[in-house]
Design a protein around this motif. Structure first.
Motif, PDB file in Angstrom:
ATOM      1  N   HIS A   1       0.841  -1.210   0.000  1.00  0.00           N
ATOM      2  CA  HIS A   1       0.000   0.000   0.000  1.00  0.00           C
ATOM      3  C   HIS A   1       0.870   1.253   0.000  1.00  0.00           C
ATOM      4  N   PHE A   2       1.929   1.224   0.786  1.00  0.00           N
ATOM      5  CA  PHE A   2       2.852   2.363   0.845  1.00  0.00           C
ATOM      6  C   PHE A   2       3.435   2.646  -0.539  1.00  0.00           C
ATOM      7  N   ALA A   3       3.958   1.609  -1.197  1.00  0.00           N
ATOM      8  CA  ALA A   3       4.575   1.786  -2.504  1.00  0.00           C
ATOM      9  C   ALA A   3       3.555   2.253  -3.551  1.00  0.00           C
ATOM     10  N   ASP A   4       2.357   1.676  -3.526  1.00  0.00           N
ATOM     11  CA  ASP A   4       1.322   2.053  -4.486  1.00  0.00           C
ATOM     12  C   ASP A   4       0.903   3.505  -4.294  1.00  0.00           C
ATOM     13  N   ALA A   5       0.692   3.892  -3.024  1.00  0.00           N
ATOM     14  CA  ALA A   5       0.247   5.256  -2.741  1.00  0.00           C
ATOM     15  C   ALA A   5       1.314   6.277  -3.121  1.00  0.00           C
ATOM     16  N   LEU A   6       2.557   5.933  -2.828  1.00  0.00           N
ATOM     17  CA  LEU A   6       3.644   6.859  -3.130  1.00  0.00           C
ATOM     18  C   LEU A   6       3.867   6.955  -4.635  1.00  0.00           C
ATOM     19  N   SER A   7       3.755   5.826  -5.320  1.00  0.00           N
ATOM     20  CA  SER A   7       3.949   5.809  -6.766  1.00  0.00           C
ATOM     21  C   SER A   7       2.845   6.590  -7.483  1.00  0.00           C
ATOM     22  N   ALA A   8       1.637   6.531  -6.951  1.00  0.00           N
ATOM     23  CA  ALA A   8       0.499   7.191  -7.597  1.00  0.00           C
ATOM     24  C   ALA A   8       0.435   8.685  -7.308  1.00  0.00           C
ATOM     25  N   TYR A   9       1.190   9.129  -6.325  1.00  0.00           N
ATOM     26  CA  TYR A   9       1.102  10.530  -5.926  1.00  0.00           C
ATOM     27  C   TYR A   9       1.644  11.458  -7.019  1.00  0.00           C
ATOM     28  N   ASP A  10       0.850  12.457  -7.330  1.00  0.00           N
ATOM     29  CA  ASP A  10       1.238  13.466  -8.312  1.00  0.00           C
ATOM     30  C   ASP A  10       1.107  14.834  -7.643  1.00  0.00           C
TER      31      ASP A  10
ATOM     32  N   ASP B   1       1.129  17.655  -8.740  1.00  0.00           N
ATOM     33  CA  ASP B   1       0.318  18.604  -9.499  1.00  0.00           C
ATOM     34  C   ASP B   1      -1.173  18.270  -9.429  1.00  0.00           C
ATOM     35  N   LYS B   2      -1.482  17.058  -8.948  1.00  0.00           N
ATOM     36  CA  LYS B   2      -2.875  16.627  -8.796  1.00  0.00           C
ATOM     37  C   LYS B   2      -3.024  15.937  -7.444  1.00  0.00           C
ATOM     38  N   LYS B   3      -2.779  16.698  -6.396  1.00  0.00           N
ATOM     39  CA  LYS B   3      -2.723  16.124  -5.047  1.00  0.00           C
ATOM     40  C   LYS B   3      -4.027  15.465  -4.621  1.00  0.00           C
ATOM     41  N   GLY B   4      -5.133  16.022  -5.070  1.00  0.00           N
ATOM     42  CA  GLY B   4      -6.420  15.480  -4.656  1.00  0.00           C
ATOM     43  C   GLY B   4      -6.767  14.164  -5.322  1.00  0.00           C
ATOM     44  N   ALA B   5      -6.192  13.884  -6.478  1.00  0.00           N
ATOM     45  CA  ALA B   5      -6.537  12.679  -7.226  1.00  0.00           C
ATOM     46  C   ALA B   5      -6.045  11.418  -6.532  1.00  0.00           C
ATOM     47  N   ALA B   6      -4.832  11.467  -5.984  1.00  0.00           N
ATOM     48  CA  ALA B   6      -4.252  10.310  -5.295  1.00  0.00           C
ATOM     49  C   ALA B   6      -3.380  10.835  -4.158  1.00  0.00           C
ATOM     50  N   PRO B   7      -3.993  11.245  -3.057  1.00  0.00           N
ATOM     51  CA  PRO B   7      -3.223  11.852  -1.959  1.00  0.00           C
ATOM     52  C   PRO B   7      -2.288  10.858  -1.288  1.00  0.00           C
ATOM     53  N   PHE B   8      -1.170  11.359  -0.809  1.00  0.00           N
ATOM     54  CA  PHE B   8      -0.225  10.556  -0.044  1.00  0.00           C
ATOM     55  C   PHE B   8      -0.216  11.127   1.372  1.00  0.00           C
ATOM     56  N   ARG B   9      -0.829  10.398   2.306  1.00  0.00           N
ATOM     57  CA  ARG B   9      -1.065  10.920   3.644  1.00  0.00           C
ATOM     58  C   ARG B   9       0.068  10.579   4.617  1.00  0.00           C
ATOM     59  N   ASP B  10       0.189  11.402   5.639  1.00  0.00           N
ATOM     60  CA  ASP B  10       1.180  11.142   6.694  1.00  0.00           C
ATOM     61  C   ASP B  10       0.960   9.771   7.327  1.00  0.00           C
TER      62      ASP B  10
ATOM     63  N   LEU C   1       8.741  13.111   1.175  1.00  0.00           N
ATOM     64  CA  LEU C   1       8.389  12.219   0.080  1.00  0.00           C
ATOM     65  C   LEU C   1       7.433  12.887  -0.906  1.00  0.00           C
ATOM     66  N   ARG C   2       6.569  13.733  -0.399  1.00  0.00           N
ATOM     67  CA  ARG C   2       5.649  14.443  -1.289  1.00  0.00           C
ATOM     68  C   ARG C   2       6.370  15.508  -2.116  1.00  0.00           C
ATOM     69  N   GLU C   3       7.381  16.116  -1.531  1.00  0.00           N
ATOM     70  CA  GLU C   3       7.996  17.284  -2.164  1.00  0.00           C
ATOM     71  C   GLU C   3       9.213  16.957  -3.020  1.00  0.00           C
ATOM     72  N   ASP C   4       9.873  15.843  -2.800  1.00  0.00           N
ATOM     73  CA  ASP C   4      11.105  15.526  -3.525  1.00  0.00           C
ATOM     74  C   ASP C   4      10.863  14.339  -4.457  1.00  0.00           C
ATOM     75  N   ALA C   5      10.798  14.595  -5.747  1.00  0.00           N
ATOM     76  CA  ALA C   5      10.493  13.554  -6.734  1.00  0.00           C
ATOM     77  C   ALA C   5      11.551  12.463  -6.754  1.00  0.00           C
TER      78      ALA C   5
ATOM     79  N   THR D   1      12.521   5.731  -3.071  1.00  0.00           N
ATOM     80  CA  THR D   1      11.851   5.036  -1.969  1.00  0.00           C
ATOM     81  C   THR D   1      10.851   4.018  -2.498  1.00  0.00           C
ATOM     82  N   VAL D   2      10.141   4.372  -3.572  1.00  0.00           N
ATOM     83  CA  VAL D   2       9.207   3.425  -4.180  1.00  0.00           C
ATOM     84  C   VAL D   2       9.957   2.183  -4.644  1.00  0.00           C
ATOM     85  N   GLU D   3      11.086   2.374  -5.303  1.00  0.00           N
ATOM     86  CA  GLU D   3      11.867   1.240  -5.818  1.00  0.00           C
ATOM     87  C   GLU D   3      12.346   0.356  -4.677  1.00  0.00           C
ATOM     88  N   LYS D   4      12.804   0.966  -3.588  1.00  0.00           N
ATOM     89  CA  LYS D   4      13.301   0.177  -2.456  1.00  0.00           C
ATOM     90  C   LYS D   4      12.153  -0.563  -1.755  1.00  0.00           C
TER      91      LYS D   4
END
Length: 300
Positions: A211-220, A222-231, A274-278, A284-287
């Motif tokens: 879930h962590f990897a999926d959520a982080l990978s989906a986070y954009d 420029d479109k934060k509301g579409a797939a948010p990555f929460r604390d 993680l949200r701010e640094d691409a 992190t997603v890869e690891k």
């Protein structure tokens, strides 16, 4: 060989509340007449108080039970990722010794909150009953209630611990054949549950990390509301890292290595970073995915 009875106990939260609902013959008769039917096909219940008045204790009892399942946080805001491994289907869970203090403290706080909520209800009930008398006069009956103290006695919150059966500690006055069969049954169940604890740990790691990897990978960004990555997504991984040693009751070196890999993957990165640094996000997603894939290689 690891003996589960030496590594864990069982725990359950038992309790009860008052629903504040009863069947009513007057309401049933009225509804039967209105709909041209008979009591065989229609039975009406009524509320004795506004349901809002009863929410407090039930909510806390449910939170305590869900805490053991991993569905609600403890009083300190921390989850048990994946919940405790179930012992049976009746709400009893396997509690590793290494988690005793944490779980006992959390359940004790839930019980204290429950008792406070019941005391608040004790004070509020007379007004709640008067409200029903005023707003529902045609169906109101004093005999439905049994008094405030009678209602309060229905509320219960018990924390039950028990030992896990040990085949080496069976004392039964029976034939040798029966005792041998009983010991074999206990050993078989204990071994099965021990393997289930390990399987539970592995599946929990896969679920949380996936879930962590999926959520982080989906986070954009420029479109934060579409797939948010929460604390909370990062918090759950950190909570998981903390409980893995306790769930690893067999001391499996492979599970310990997965934990170390997970620590290396997450490090001290915050959700904000993680949200701010691409670049950090991609690395992190890869690891994290590598950790999940390694689990498949080790246990698949």
């Amino acid at each position: 060989m690891t003996i589960l009875s030496e590594k864990a106990t069982t725990v359950a939260v038992e309790g009860s509340t008052w629903r504040g609902v009863v069947k009513d013959s007057t309401a049933t008769a009225g509804a039967v007449n209105l709909f041209n039917t008979t009591p065989r096909w229609l039975l009406v219940s009524k509320r004795l108080v506004d349901p809002k008045a009863l929410k407090g204790p039930k909510k806390i009892l449910d939170q305590a039970r869900n805490f053991l399942r991993g569905d609600s946080p403890g009083p300190d805001g921390k989850f048990i990722p994946g919940g405790l491994p179930p012992w049976d289907r009746k709400g009893r869970f396997i509690l590793p010794n290494a988690m005793n203090e944490e779980v006992v403290r959390a359940l004790g706080e839930f019980k204290s909150r429950f008792e406070d909520a019941v005391e608040a209800l004790r004070s509020d009930l007379p007004a709640a009953i008067d409200q029903a008398r005023y707003e529902n006069p045609d169906l109101f009956k004093d005999t439905d209630y049994g008094g405030v103290e009678g209602i309060i006695e229905r509320y219960r919150f018990d924390i039950e611990f028990d030992l896990i059966p040990d085949a080496g500690d069976i004392r039964v006055d029976a034939s040798k054949q029966f005792v041998a069969a009983l010991k074999s049954s206990v050993e078989t169940r204990s071994a099965k549950k021990l393997n289930e604890v390990t399987a539970h740990a592995i599946s929990t790691i896969v679920e949380v990390v996936g879930h962590f990897a999926d959520a982080l990978s989906a986070y954009d960004p420029d479109k934060k509301g579409a797939a948010p990555f929460r604390d909370s997504t990062v918090d759950k991984v950190r909570d998981l890292i903390g409980v893995i040693p306790a769930l690893n009751v067999q001391g499996d070196a492979k599970i310990d290595q997965i934990r170390q890999d997970l620590i290396a993957a997450i490090g001290n990165k915050s959700a904000k970073e993680l949200r701010e640094d691409a670049d950090v996000r991609k690395d992190t997603v890869e690891k994290a995915r590598a950790v999940a894939n390694n689990i498949d290689n080790l246990f698949g």
